[in-house]
Design a protein around this motif. Structure first.
Motif: not given
Length: 237
Positions: A129-141, A162-168, A182-187, A224-227
């Motif tokens: 997190a300290p190395l992420l740019a402000d406005g970055a994207r985090v995509a969890n497969l 485990s994928k249901a837990a990853q979604n949370m 920072i936008v975080v999504v589950a894809l 952010s927070g969408r699946f």
């Protein structure tokens, strides 16, 4: 205006979808960091590094191991350079154990799946997190198999759970990083023709990677927070 090249980090980047992400990120001009457990054996990645000197760094990472995550976080500032930041963190590494049957489920398999598929992305994102740019994207497969609403049979339980837990974890990270834009999504990548998906899968690696990167590029703060799937369509939790 920030004119620096985008920097993207992909985990599980030595094969399949992860490797395809790296190829496409390089093709569009990104600086890329490819993380995998055994860089010395990642021949395709190392060949790409030779073709793109200075734009691809291949680094070791076992997402399930705390020391490995910490080592990556410590090395990245040297790779990123003074003031460098990560614009896209693509948590792609995952595992699917086949052959599980109700009545013979084992603790070790469930724990292994959870450590890689859920705990790994959560704790790696926290560490970086300290190395992420402000406005970055985090995509969890993620996977549609992690949808509780979509559960229609008993199958691949350690993967589904485990994928249901990853979604949370995705939803929680979206809140934790919201102040920095920072936008975080589950894809869900589709059923992809990889070693995990098998030859009968319906999407090619290229189709999935193209779709997913298009979805990521089109994200805004309200996402952010969408699946979502590789076409940008919302999936039920």
């Amino acid at each position: 205006m920030d004119t620096r090249p985008r920097t993207s980090l992909v985990t599980g980047a030595n094969r399949g979808l992860g490797l395809e992400f790296i190829r496409r990120l390089l093709a569009r001009g990104d600086h890329a960091i490819a993380a995998c457990r055994e860089p010395g054996r990642a021949s395709a990645l190392n060949a790409l590094a030779g073709e793109h000197p200075g734009r691809l760094h291949v680094l070791p990472l076992d997402v399930a191991d705390a020391r490995s995550r910490a080592a990556l976080a410590a090395e990245l500032p040297l790779v990123l350079g003074d003031g460098g930041r990560i614009d896209l963190l693509l948590n792609n590494a995952g595992v699917l154990h086949s052959g599980e049957r109700f009545g013979t489920l084992g603790e070790a398999t469930l724990e292994h799946s959870f450590r890689i598929n859920a705990m790994g992305p959560l704790l790696l994102t926290q560490a970086l997190a300290p190395l992420l740019a402000d406005g970055a994207r985090v995509a969890n497969l993620s996977s549609q198999l992690g949808s509780i609403a979509g559960c229609g049979r008993f199958g691949t339980p350690s993967y589904n759970i485990s994928k249901a837990a990853q979604n949370m974890a995705t939803a929680l990270l979206a809140h934790a990083l919201a102040e920095r834009g920072i936008v975080v999504v589950a894809l869900h990548p589709g059923w992809v023709q990889t070693g995990m998906g098998g030859e009968q899968a319906t999407e090619t690696v290229g189709e999935s990677a193209t779709g997913l990167l298009g979805v990521i590029d089109g994200l805004d703060a309200g996402d952010s927070g969408r699946f979502l799937d590789w076409r940008g369509e919302a999936l039920a939790w």
